[in-house]
Design an enzyme around this catalytic site. Structure first.
Site, PDB file in Angstrom:
ATOM      1  N   ASP A   1       0.563   3.496  -0.584  1.00  0.00           N
ATOM      2  CA  ASP A   1       0.427   3.185   0.842  1.00  0.00           C
ATOM      3  C   ASP A   1      -0.908   2.504   1.120  1.00  0.00           C
ATOM      4  O   ASP A   1      -1.969   3.069   0.854  1.00  0.00           O
ATOM      5  CB  ASP A   1       0.512   4.467   1.664  1.00  0.00           C
ATOM      6  CG  ASP A   1       1.842   5.182   1.485  1.00  0.00           C
ATOM      7  OD1 ASP A   1       2.782   4.886   2.231  1.00  0.00           O
ATOM      8  OD2 ASP A   1       1.923   6.028   0.570  1.00  0.00           O
TER       9      ASP A   1
ATOM     10  N   ASP B   1      -2.812   2.516  -5.845  1.00  0.00           N
ATOM     11  CA  ASP B   1      -2.336   3.445  -4.843  1.00  0.00           C
ATOM     12  C   ASP B   1      -1.127   2.768  -4.190  1.00  0.00           C
ATOM     13  O   ASP B   1      -0.968   1.546  -4.284  1.00  0.00           O
ATOM     14  CB  ASP B   1      -3.448   3.716  -3.822  1.00  0.00           C
ATOM     15  CG  ASP B   1      -3.001   4.637  -2.707  1.00  0.00           C
ATOM     16  OD1 ASP B   1      -2.331   5.651  -3.007  1.00  0.00           O
ATOM     17  OD2 ASP B   1      -3.301   4.332  -1.540  1.00  0.00           O
TER      18      ASP B   1
END
Length: 234
Positions: free
Chosen positions: A17, A15
């Site tokens: 952020d 991922d």
């Protein structure tokens, strides 16, 4: 436990952020400026950081809880405009992440990103981080029709990277990351150093393991992560 030098994965997916990069300072700054534009005192950073992985909708709602409908959409559009103009002021890779990426590359392993962040933000951010041309795949929230927790973005990443889901390890800091990874048939790790607020219970998300810093991803890959860091499957 796996043998220490056995590498069971061909690709590690992240991922963005709160897992690959610490984007919270710049996202917070955008929210704070939006608040000031409307005569409000910005919230403290500590109250905002752990909501960053939930995206622009959550950050605008946090600052403007009463906003709905057209007003909310206007606020969100302005937030995104501010953020897009200040995308890479204080954003950095999490400590130890660059070393991990370099290690993966040195062993011939691929890595990539699957994020719900829209491409008009993801692409320039990855360029600014110097990672765009190093990643084997980059799947944004609008690359295909579906977004996490749907497994389709994960499967699309596999196609781009040229590997099977079973050969992938996905690392994320939100429950939807774990759901998407498992639905696609991947192993999953929770990045506890990411943006997880106090109302969430990552130990109940069903991940294969949890890590406290990027270095522990390497430990997991090599099968040497301490048992206390592992999650028993039930």
């Amino acid at each position: 436990m796996r043998a220490a030098l056995e590498i069971p994965y061909r690709t590690v997916l992240f991922d963005l952020d709160g897992t690959l990069a610490d984007t919270a300072p710049d996202l917070y700054a955008a929210q704070a400026l939006l608040s000031r534009e409307h005569g409000l005192e910005p919230m403290p950073f500590e109250a905002v950081r752990d909501h960053v992985s939930h995206g622009s909708t959550a950050l605008v709602k946090l600052a403007f809880p009463e906003a709905e409908g057209e007003r909310f959409e206007q606020l969100r559009a302005r937030f995104l405009a501010i953020y897009a103009e200040n995308l890479f002021l204080d954003t950095t890779l999490f400590p130890g992440m660059e070393s991990l990426l370099a290690w993966l590359e040195s062993r011939g392993l691929k890595w990539g990103v699957v994020t719900n962040k829209p491409a008009f933000l993801t692409d320039p951010l990855m360029e600014s981080l110097g990672l765009a041309h190093r990643a084997a795949c980059l799947v944004s929230g609008d690359t295909i029709t579906q977004r996490k927790p749907h497994p389709a973005p994960m499967l699309h990443a596999c196609e781009l990277a040229g590997c099977r889901p079973a050969e992938c390890l996905y690392v994320g800091d939100a429950e939807r990351d774990i759901q998407a990874g498992h639905a696609a048939g991947m192993s999953t790790l929770i990045a506890l150093y990411g943006y997880i607020d106090g109302t969430q219970h990552p130990d109940q998300w069903g991940a294969d393991g949890m890590i406290h810093e990027p270095r522990e991803i390497l430990d997991w890959i090599l099968g040497t992560l301490e048992p206390v860091r592992r999650v028993e499957n039930t």
